[in-house]
Design an enzyme around this catalytic site. Sequence first.
Site, PDB file in Angstrom:
ATOM      1  CG  ASP A  67      50.366  43.973  38.450  1.00 27.62           C
ATOM      2  OD1 ASP A  67      51.079  43.228  37.739  1.00 27.62           O
ATOM      3  OD2 ASP A  67      49.298  44.435  38.062  1.00 27.62           O
ATOM      4  CG  ASN A 136      37.981  46.373  37.119  1.00 31.00           C
ATOM      5  OD1 ASN A 136      38.991  46.526  36.427  1.00 31.00           O
ATOM      6  ND2 ASN A 136      38.039  45.986  38.379  1.00 31.00           N
ATOM      7  CG  HIS A 138      42.387  46.337  36.817  1.00 31.09           C
ATOM      8  ND1 HIS A 138      41.961  45.241  37.514  1.00 31.09           N
ATOM      9  CD2 HIS A 138      43.092  45.814  35.764  1.00 31.09           C
ATOM     10  CE1 HIS A 138      42.379  44.139  36.932  1.00 31.09           C
ATOM     11  NE2 HIS A 138      43.067  44.459  35.881  1.00 31.09           N
ATOM     12  CD  GLU A 143      41.069  45.905  40.964  1.00 28.44           C
ATOM     13  OE1 GLU A 143      40.666  46.337  39.871  1.00 28.44           O
ATOM     14  OE2 GLU A 143      41.092  44.694  41.237  1.00 28.44           O
TER      15      GLU A 143
END
Length: 248
Positions: A67, A136, A138, A143
């Site tokens: 990313d 979280n 990801h 996400e």
Amino acid sequence: MKIKVVKDYDEMSLLAAKQIIEQIKIKNNSVLGLATGSTPIGMYKNLIEYFKRGEVDFSKVITFNLDEYIGLDKGNEQSYIYFMKKNLFSHINIKEENIFIPDGTAKDAEIECKRYNELLEKYGPIDIQILGIGVNGHIGFNEPSKSLTLRTHVTDLTEDTRKANARFFDDISKVPTKAITMGIGDIMKAEKIILLASGKSKAPIIKHMVETGISTFIPASVLKLHKNVEIIADEDAASLIEKDSCIA
Ligand code: F6R
């Protein structure tokens, strides 16, 4: 999904680096999927040490990063291209033309995603994909959401992610709101996936991911569908997992 629990960050980093070295020894033009963030820095340090000792040759290795933030130029210290050069690429003999990272400065991000997908198709499949995990759940910047995207795409970063990454920026307002990320399908196509997790802050999500079912709201849980995934977690990150969930 195998879970290997190791003592601490250093052991995690060394073990992950060893697996990459083994992979390159078997296939000198291996395709590696790489991550940024705090977690893989130790692994990169070990890879640099192996290289300095003459134990590995990166001249034919190809890398794809997961990313990149949208809107940071390449010289920005928080861009992932800058991170990768600083923490790995400028210390080893990898060829510039064998390094692939989404271009977060591309005029048209959608066209950039298409270009990246074509490159993944041309050079893939990835032999070893290294992943960190967000608090979280990801992976890459996939996400938590009602649905997950298969291929490289533009994504909005959640507030959780922006808060977690604010530690690298002057303040949270400087953290980009968008990124380009490889999709879940791109990650799942890798021959082998190694997910690294270190520290107490990752313990709740590691427990959740390992002990509950598959959900798009915990993107990393999708890895349970892959045939060759290894989680290397240090004792802190694994501290909340029920003992019988661990094979190692
Ligand atoms: C980075 C990436 C992210 C990180 C994750 C954990 O390329 O893809 O998914 O792996 O946010 O980051 P750290 O390691 O900083 O806790």
